[in-house]
Design a protein around this motif. Sequence first.
Motif, PDB file in Angstrom:
ATOM      1  N   LYS A 176       0.830  -1.210   0.000  1.00 46.71           N
ATOM      2  CA  LYS A 176       0.000   0.000   0.000  1.00 46.71           C
ATOM      3  C   LYS A 176       0.859   1.252   0.000  1.00 46.71           C
ATOM      4  CE  LYS A 176      -3.799   2.257   2.468  1.00 46.71           C
ATOM      5  NZ  LYS A 176      -4.742   2.150   3.627  1.00 46.71           N
ATOM      6  N   ALA A 177       1.896   1.253   0.831  1.00 48.09           N
ATOM      7  CA  ALA A 177       2.774   2.427   0.926  1.00 48.09           C
ATOM      8  C   ALA A 177       3.549   2.657  -0.361  1.00 48.09           C
ATOM      9  CB  ALA A 177       3.741   2.253   2.098  1.00 48.09           C
ATOM     10  N   SER A 178       3.832   1.597  -1.107  1.00 51.50           N
ATOM     11  CA  SER A 178       4.626   1.727  -2.337  1.00 51.50           C
ATOM     12  C   SER A 178       3.850   2.393  -3.471  1.00 51.50           C
ATOM     13  CB  SER A 178       5.109   0.347  -2.797  1.00 51.50           C
ATOM     14  OG  SER A 178       4.042  -0.415  -3.354  1.00 51.50           O
ATOM     15  N   GLY A 179       2.518   2.336  -3.389  1.00 51.08           N
ATOM     16  CA  GLY A 179       1.704   2.888  -4.461  1.00 51.08           C
ATOM     17  C   GLY A 179       1.682   2.020  -5.704  1.00 51.08           C
ATOM     18  N   ALA A 180       2.180   0.789  -5.595  1.00 54.11           N
ATOM     19  CA  ALA A 180       2.247  -0.104  -6.749  1.00 54.11           C
ATOM     20  C   ALA A 180       0.853  -0.518  -7.199  1.00 54.11           C
ATOM     21  CB  ALA A 180       3.065  -1.344  -6.403  1.00 54.11           C
ATOM     22  N   LYS A 181       0.725  -0.799  -8.477  1.00 56.60           N
ATOM     23  CA  LYS A 181      -0.490  -1.393  -9.019  1.00 56.60           C
ATOM     24  C   LYS A 181      -0.489  -2.860  -8.622  1.00 56.60           C
ATOM     25  CE  LYS A 181      -2.866  -2.358 -13.392  1.00 56.60           C
ATOM     26  NZ  LYS A 181      -2.781  -2.263 -14.873  1.00 56.60           N
ATOM     27  N   VAL A 182      -1.585  -3.346  -8.065  1.00 54.71           N
ATOM     28  CA  VAL A 182      -1.670  -4.723  -7.605  1.00 54.71           C
ATOM     29  C   VAL A 182      -2.556  -5.517  -8.563  1.00 54.71           C
ATOM     30  CG1 VAL A 182      -2.303  -6.256  -5.716  1.00 54.71           C
ATOM     31  CG2 VAL A 182      -1.386  -3.979  -5.223  1.00 54.71           C
ATOM     32  N   GLU A 183      -2.030  -6.639  -9.046  1.00 54.78           N
ATOM     33  CA  GLU A 183      -2.779  -7.488  -9.960  1.00 54.78           C
ATOM     34  C   GLU A 183      -2.810  -8.916  -9.451  1.00 54.78           C
ATOM     35  OE1 GLU A 183      -1.820  -7.235 -14.053  1.00 54.78           O
ATOM     36  OE2 GLU A 183      -1.810  -5.056 -14.103  1.00 54.78           O
ATOM     37  N   ALA A 184      -3.960  -9.560  -9.589  1.00 55.63           N
ATOM     38  CA  ALA A 184      -4.089 -10.961  -9.210  1.00 55.63           C
ATOM     39  C   ALA A 184      -3.391 -11.827 -10.244  1.00 55.63           C
ATOM     40  CB  ALA A 184      -5.563 -11.346  -9.118  1.00 55.63           C
ATOM     41  N   ALA A 185      -2.781 -12.895  -9.780  1.00 56.24           N
ATOM     42  CA  ALA A 185      -2.121 -13.846 -10.687  1.00 56.24           C
ATOM     43  C   ALA A 185      -3.202 -14.685 -11.353  1.00 56.24           C
ATOM     44  CB  ALA A 185      -1.147 -14.722  -9.913  1.00 56.24           C
ATOM     45  N   ARG A 186      -3.552 -14.337 -12.575  1.00 57.43           N
ATOM     46  CA  ARG A 186      -4.623 -15.031 -13.294  1.00 57.43           C
ATOM     47  C   ARG A 186      -4.069 -15.679 -14.551  1.00 57.43           C
ATOM     48  NH1 ARG A 186      -9.319 -14.185 -10.985  1.00 57.43           N
ATOM     49  NH2 ARG A 186      -9.801 -12.247  -9.878  1.00 57.43           N
ATOM     50  N   PRO A 187      -4.365 -16.961 -14.762  1.00 51.92           N
ATOM     51  CA  PRO A 187      -3.888 -17.654 -15.959  1.00 51.92           C
ATOM     52  C   PRO A 187      -4.306 -16.913 -17.232  1.00 51.92           C
ATOM     53  CG  PRO A 187      -4.818 -19.215 -14.409  1.00 51.92           C
ATOM     54  CD  PRO A 187      -5.137 -17.859 -13.864  1.00 51.92           C
ATOM     55  N   GLY A 188      -3.346 -16.801 -18.141  1.00 53.83           N
ATOM     56  CA  GLY A 188      -3.601 -16.114 -19.401  1.00 53.83           C
ATOM     57  C   GLY A 188      -3.103 -14.684 -19.420  1.00 53.83           C
ATOM     58  N   ASN A 189      -2.938 -14.073 -18.242  1.00 48.99           N
ATOM     59  CA  ASN A 189      -2.389 -12.714 -18.208  1.00 48.99           C
ATOM     60  C   ASN A 189      -0.930 -12.743 -18.660  1.00 48.99           C
ATOM     61  OD1 ASN A 189      -4.809 -11.887 -17.180  1.00 48.99           O
ATOM     62  ND2 ASN A 189      -4.041 -11.243 -15.181  1.00 48.99           N
ATOM     63  N   SER A 190      -0.556 -11.812 -19.522  1.00 50.10           N
ATOM     64  CA  SER A 190       0.823 -11.782 -20.023  1.00 50.10           C
ATOM     65  C   SER A 190       1.398 -10.393 -19.903  1.00 50.10           C
ATOM     66  CB  SER A 190       0.880 -12.261 -21.481  1.00 50.10           C
ATOM     67  OG  SER A 190       0.084 -11.433 -22.308  1.00 50.10           O
ATOM     68  N   TYR A 191       2.722 -10.327 -19.794  1.00 48.47           N
ATOM     69  CA  TYR A 191       3.428  -9.075 -19.550  1.00 48.47           C
ATOM     70  C   TYR A 191       4.740  -9.081 -20.340  1.00 48.47           C
ATOM     71  CZ  TYR A 191       0.379  -9.296 -15.412  1.00 48.47           C
ATOM     72  OH  TYR A 191      -0.698  -9.420 -14.569  1.00 48.47           O
ATOM     73  N   THR A 192       5.305  -7.898 -20.520  1.00 51.82           N
ATOM     74  CA  THR A 192       6.621  -7.793 -21.143  1.00 51.82           C
ATOM     75  C   THR A 192       7.640  -7.359 -20.104  1.00 51.82           C
ATOM     76  OG1 THR A 192       6.218  -5.485 -21.824  1.00 51.82           O
ATOM     77  CG2 THR A 192       5.677  -7.217 -23.413  1.00 51.82           C
ATOM     78  N   LEU A 193       8.846  -7.883 -20.252  1.00 50.64           N
ATOM     79  CA  LEU A 193       9.982  -7.516 -19.402  1.00 50.64           C
ATOM     80  C   LEU A 193      11.151  -7.281 -20.339  1.00 50.64           C
ATOM     81  CD1 LEU A 193      11.009  -7.339 -16.372  1.00 50.64           C
ATOM     82  CD2 LEU A 193      11.920  -9.634 -16.762  1.00 50.64           C
TER      83      LEU A 193
END
Length: 330
Positions: A176-193
């Motif tokens: 909460k203090a970090s202000g980060a966006k929180v996302e649930a680990a859901r199958p099918g969700n994809s991201y780039t790194l």
Amino acid sequence: MKKNSAPFGASDKDIEAAGKALGKVMRSKGKKKYFLLALIVIVAVVAALTKTGVLPDVVGTGETVTAAPASSAADTLEVNYIDVGQGDCTLIICGGQTMLIDAGENGHEEKVISYLHSKGVGKLDYLVCSHQHTDHMGGLPEVLDEFGAFTVIMPRLTKAQTPTNKTYTAFLNSVKASGAKVEAARPGNSYTLGSAKFEILGPVTDDAESLNNMSAVLMLTFEGKKFLFTGDAEREEELEMLAEGRGLDCDVLKVGHHGSKTSSSADFLAAATPEICVIECGADNDYGHPHKQALERIKEYTSEIYRTDICGDIVITCSGGELNITYERQ
């Protein structure tokens, strides 16, 4: 190919012509003649350079000179399996972006923070809590307080599954203090790194009795090589992913649940067919990890098994489609 010895790539003949014109200028006494000959010198030099394409934009030839691309960190993936004793902690770096999966048990946070600083980590792009057991999330509050994160990914729990210990409360407060966006680990969700990408494969269910089987499972892909991160997923979650048709084939497997016999089932390994396995566990741990049964199943697919209790910190890099492995204790 003949080597051209003239500067800027101009031919020897062009330079010689320009030199003769300059000599005439130096011998001339008339101001008008001096001006005209100086102009000849300038034209001759520019003409010589234009032929080689050194100044295309200046003289408007319509040609484009393209510099060779510099090598970049985007060309390399680095996966660091950090030795935090009987726990998990993995730092992934690609193209200047970073992802941390877990941070070990309480008491190992200083090691993790120091390691991240040594790698030049600033704010984390992703922080993943594979599941809410303290040997995975114990050091996360301090890591978040030190570095922050843009996105936090973790399993969504029911009220009955939610831990009530102080470590989890501290973790939620730090998120909460970090202000980060929180996302649930859901199958099918994809991201780039950077130039890599990763996809969430599990947890498939949202009501597993064991938190181990609520583990966020990730597949990271870079230059055709695949890295599978399984948290503490046991046979139950492994079979659920298989039933869902999740692609589990990988080159590198972070072995589930520290090499417990309850993970790395025969069906799961047959789908994963790993070439390299990494087990994150503590030396002489109370659980006897890795278990003999799991090791025997793994050895049917690969003899390349690296353990943090033996090797210390393990680093796998990928560049040009090739994997390279180094570790702390030879």
